[in-house]
Design an enzyme around this catalytic site. Sequence first.
Site, PDB file in Angstrom:
ATOM      1  N   HIS A 284       0.832  -1.212   0.000  1.00  0.00           N
ATOM      2  CA  HIS A 284       0.000   0.000   0.000  1.00  0.00           C
ATOM      3  C   HIS A 284       0.864   1.259   0.000  1.00  0.00           C
ATOM      4  CE1 HIS A 284      -2.517  -3.253   1.564  1.00  0.00           C
ATOM      5  NE2 HIS A 284      -3.551  -2.561   1.146  1.00  0.00           N
TER       6      HIS A 284
ATOM      7  N   LEU B  95      -9.549  -2.976  10.145  1.00  0.00           N
ATOM      8  CA  LEU B  95      -9.594  -1.570  10.556  1.00  0.00           C
ATOM      9  C   LEU B  95     -10.440  -1.391  11.814  1.00  0.00           C
ATOM     10  CD1 LEU B  95      -9.926  -0.021   6.997  1.00  0.00           C
ATOM     11  CD2 LEU B  95      -7.887  -0.047   8.449  1.00  0.00           C
TER      12      LEU B  95
ATOM     13  N   GLY C 144     -10.705   5.031   7.104  1.00  0.00           N
ATOM     14  CA  GLY C 144     -11.419   3.768   7.233  1.00  0.00           C
ATOM     15  C   GLY C 144     -11.543   3.335   8.676  1.00  0.00           C
TER      16      GLY C 144
ATOM     17  N   ILE D  49      -9.415  10.303   1.153  1.00  0.00           N
ATOM     18  CA  ILE D  49      -9.486   9.223   0.150  1.00  0.00           C
ATOM     19  C   ILE D  49      -9.468   7.885   0.865  1.00  0.00           C
ATOM     20  CG2 ILE D  49      -8.129   8.046  -1.666  1.00  0.00           C
ATOM     21  CD1 ILE D  49      -9.420  10.553  -2.745  1.00  0.00           C
TER      22      ILE D  49
ATOM     23  N   HIS E  99      -3.811   3.913  -3.376  1.00  0.00           N
ATOM     24  CA  HIS E  99      -3.993   3.330  -2.037  1.00  0.00           C
ATOM     25  C   HIS E  99      -3.284   1.970  -1.893  1.00  0.00           C
ATOM     26  CE1 HIS E  99      -6.039   1.432   1.418  1.00  0.00           C
ATOM     27  NE2 HIS E  99      -6.210   0.408   0.617  1.00  0.00           N
TER      28      HIS E  99
ATOM     29  N   GLU F 122     -19.936  -3.972  22.850  1.00  0.00           N
ATOM     30  CA  GLU F 122     -19.287  -5.285  22.909  1.00  0.00           C
ATOM     31  C   GLU F 122     -17.992  -5.353  22.103  1.00  0.00           C
ATOM     32  OE1 GLU F 122     -22.542  -4.951  22.366  1.00  0.00           O
ATOM     33  OE2 GLU F 122     -23.590  -6.133  23.892  1.00  0.00           O
TER      34      GLU F 122
ATOM     35  N   HIS G  89     -32.121 -13.787  21.182  1.00  0.00           N
ATOM     36  CA  HIS G  89     -31.314 -13.933  22.388  1.00  0.00           C
ATOM     37  C   HIS G  89     -30.886 -15.386  22.638  1.00  0.00           C
ATOM     38  CE1 HIS G  89     -32.568  -9.895  22.944  1.00  0.00           C
ATOM     39  NE2 HIS G  89     -32.101  -9.795  24.170  1.00  0.00           N
TER      40      HIS G  89
ATOM     41  N   ARG H 127     -27.951 -19.783  32.023  1.00  0.00           N
ATOM     42  CA  ARG H 127     -28.858 -18.899  32.758  1.00  0.00           C
ATOM     43  C   ARG H 127     -29.558 -19.696  33.863  1.00  0.00           C
ATOM     44  NH1 ARG H 127     -34.793 -16.908  30.954  1.00  0.00           N
ATOM     45  NH2 ARG H 127     -35.094 -15.373  32.570  1.00  0.00           N
TER      46      ARG H 127
HETATM   47  C1  LIG Z   1     -12.476  -4.208   8.744  1.00  0.00           C
HETATM   48  C2  LIG Z   1     -11.804  -3.934   7.450  1.00  0.00           C
HETATM   49  N1  LIG Z   1     -12.546  -3.688   6.356  1.00  0.00           N
HETATM   50  C3  LIG Z   1     -11.944  -3.480   5.171  1.00  0.00           C
HETATM   51  C4  LIG Z   1     -10.601  -3.524   5.048  1.00  0.00           C
HETATM   52  C5  LIG Z   1      -9.914  -3.353   3.699  1.00  0.00           C
HETATM   53  N2  LIG Z   1      -9.260  -2.025   3.635  1.00  0.00           N
HETATM   54  C6  LIG Z   1      -7.993  -1.848   3.967  1.00  0.00           C
HETATM   55  S1  LIG Z   1      -7.500  -0.264   3.857  1.00  0.00           S
HETATM   56  C7  LIG Z   1      -9.017   0.204   3.316  1.00  0.00           C
HETATM   57  C8  LIG Z   1      -9.297   1.636   2.985  1.00  0.00           C
HETATM   58  C9  LIG Z   1      -9.194   2.481   4.182  1.00  0.00           C
HETATM   59  O1  LIG Z   1      -9.152   3.804   3.843  1.00  0.00           O
HETATM   60  P1  LIG Z   1      -8.224   4.773   4.669  1.00  0.00           P
HETATM   61  O2  LIG Z   1      -8.227   4.392   6.075  1.00  0.00           O
HETATM   62  O3  LIG Z   1      -8.646   6.156   4.336  1.00  0.00           O
HETATM   63  O4  LIG Z   1      -6.788   4.454   4.129  1.00  0.00           O
HETATM   64  P2  LIG Z   1      -6.000   5.187   2.949  1.00  0.00           P
HETATM   65  O5  LIG Z   1      -6.624   4.767   1.662  1.00  0.00           O
HETATM   66  O6  LIG Z   1      -6.160   6.655   3.167  1.00  0.00           O
HETATM   67  O7  LIG Z   1      -4.621   4.706   3.107  1.00  0.00           O
HETATM   68  C10 LIG Z   1      -9.883  -0.875   3.237  1.00  0.00           C
HETATM   69  C11 LIG Z   1     -11.291  -0.783   2.815  1.00  0.00           C
HETATM   70  C12 LIG Z   1      -9.854  -3.798   6.212  1.00  0.00           C
HETATM   71  N3  LIG Z   1      -8.537  -3.896   6.185  1.00  0.00           N
HETATM   72  N4  LIG Z   1     -10.474  -3.965   7.389  1.00  0.00           N
HETATM   73 MG   LIG Z   2      -7.788   7.804   3.742  1.00  0.00          MG
END
Ligand SMILES: Cc1ncc(C[n+]2csc(CCOP(=O)(O)OP(=O)(O)O)c2C)c(N)n1
Ligand SMILES: [Mg+2]
Length: 655
Positions: free
Chosen positions: A27, A117, A157, A188, A260, A407, A469, A517
């Site tokens: 990346h 993320l 993200g 972005i 990206h 949670e 539940h 329970r």
């Molecule tokens: C939970 C989760 N969903 C999706 C992804 C796939 N993913 C990795 S980076 C990204 C984009 C995130 O955007 P941003 O945080 O703005 O990163 P940038 O493009 O600016 O480096 C995605 C969708 C992931 N790693 N984790």
């Molecule tokens: Mg970004």
Amino acid sequence: MSSIDTECVNALRVVGAELITKAKSGHPGIVLGAAPIVHTLFTRHINISPNDENWFNRDRFILSAGHGSTLLYMMLHLSGYPITMADLLNLRQKGSLTPGHPEYGHTPGVEITTGPLGQGIASAVGEAIAGSYLGAKFNRPDYDIVDHYTYVLCGDGDLQEGISQEAMSLAGHLGLSKLIVLYDSNDIQLDGEVAQTNTENTELKVKSMGWNYIRVIDGNNCDDISKAIDAAKHSTKPTMVEIKTIIGYGAPNSGESSVHGKPMPEEDVKSLRKFLAYNEPEYTFPDAVRNYYNNNVIKRGNAVCDNWNQSVHAYSVLYKEEYKELCDFMYDDFELTDLSGLPTYEAGSKESTRKVMGKVLDYISSRLPNVIGGSADLTASTMVKGADGIYGQQNPLGRNLKFGVREHAMAAITNGITLHGGLRGFCSGFFVFSDYLKPAVRQAAIMHLPSLFFFSHDTVCVGEDGPTHQPIEQLTMFRATPNVNLYRPADATEMTAAMLDSFKTGHDYPTVITSSRQAVENLACTKAEGVVKGAYIVFEPKKKATYTIVTCGTELQLCLAVAKKLEENDIYVNVVSMPSMFLFDRQPQEYKDSVLPKNHKIMAVEMGATMPWYKYADYVKGIDEFGKSMPINFIFDEYGFTVDKIYDEFINNVK
Ligand SMILES: Cc1ncc(C[n+]2csc(CCOP(=O)(O)OP(=O)(O)O)c2C)c(N)n1
Ligand SMILES: [Mg+2]
């Protein structure tokens, strides 16, 4: 901003892009965009000591945007961790020290495994809670023994994820002033502009959660970034520093989502070099850069660490008792040896296993001062809470963490507490809602962390609350997750054994324990020694058995009654209690064969999805549909979990 900052940042950008292009994977966007942020953080602020990677009071750096791993590896390389240039050149390759996303326990200096993320931010909240608790416990006038910062680098993200809102809301409420989130705000994300999906005002949102907020307009200006971090350090609240950056800065397609996650073509790397006027050979950090890191990260960090060690030495003289306890915390030197006073149960008495779970936890908390955790607004139901009152700004030594109905963050925070060291983190909720936090349990399992997850209401016997539940597939979910020990104890003896085992030091896996329970009978045949082997025979008929019924949890008492009825009809069946498939699978083959003989026909019985049991059984009595709302006394008949119905099913399908 000095020319050396520019030189360092340029080197990180070019070498980072080259490494990713060489790997044909990675990346570049975040590496090019956020290089000034991490450079500034590492060279001017972060206190780490490559001499002592696990220095207790080091600042924690959590790369929540795990896709920026290349940036992290370069920082660790320049900061003196044992990651060589050859390791960097092996980026994302099979068996390398520099895998696709940062992996805790694999690469020196990596504080946490990230990639999904949002997990990083939430676990950082756990790190900050741990730091604050331990600081309140051990710091004395002139002796700030635990006073480190927890820094996070996150992207757009990360902040879109629900888990981040949960965690940040709690962090603001708790006033975790040593938590500093550096937000790589480039507008972005993977699929395009953030504006396509977000319109909220981040500043107002974050401030309304009780955070301090600082904006840096020029993400290429290290001085501005540094000033913001300085201000953040002096805040009485957690701080978000939003730093405006340009994704893929210097690449021909900078500012676009295409930069990206695709390696840059060779020509684009050439353009980058030209744009930055960078003329060093390929994959090379100039000596000036290395020297700068040597002086400003390694030497500076080692000096701070040395000072800390001296301070701890002086502390050990002045505060002997506290120092002894500090060592116990740091080295997790707690073991429950004397079990006197532990609640005991008469065979034949009745109690729900959730009540037993709560009592055993209270007992453990009263004897192990490093245990901290709580529930997601369900203490009254799960019976799980920490000791010493509610943790918060008014009571920083409380060990009961009130997570609220959060949670997912709760489980990731528990991981952060566990990762920090010095504390044993646990959390709790209704088992059906483990769905809300599964990704964090997966993170614990991947990291080999002994985080603890305690759940109540583990079957359809929840009853009246209905299918939403009533757990069905959740047991399967955890049993299918590698490196998770799921215990489903049958009664007080088994629950007590499982709880005590989960708090033993040295486990390299998380433990999930589920409880009932409803009240169950405490049986004479259940045994602590059997529990930790995962499965054991609890009943043998008067003549040699040719069948086995294997079960766990509250269905054990039912299966014992079935086996007795079969015996009355000259059918001889062993009953096996299997509280943990995970531990049973780790036993020697000989033991496994003795518990589940190869020549037996085996029936499994559990009030949950049948899938996991086919590994052991020829026939499975389970529940492969959602529950239905009704009082518990109707449930057993509705799903066929009565002695007569299981007996008939055995006769019709197994015999
Ligand atoms: C939970 C989760 N969903 C999706 C992804 C796939 N993913 C990795 S980076 C990204 C984009 C995130 O955007 P941003 O945080 O703005 O990163 P940038 O493009 O600016 O480096 C995605 C969708 C992931 N790693 N984790
Ligand atoms: Mg970004």
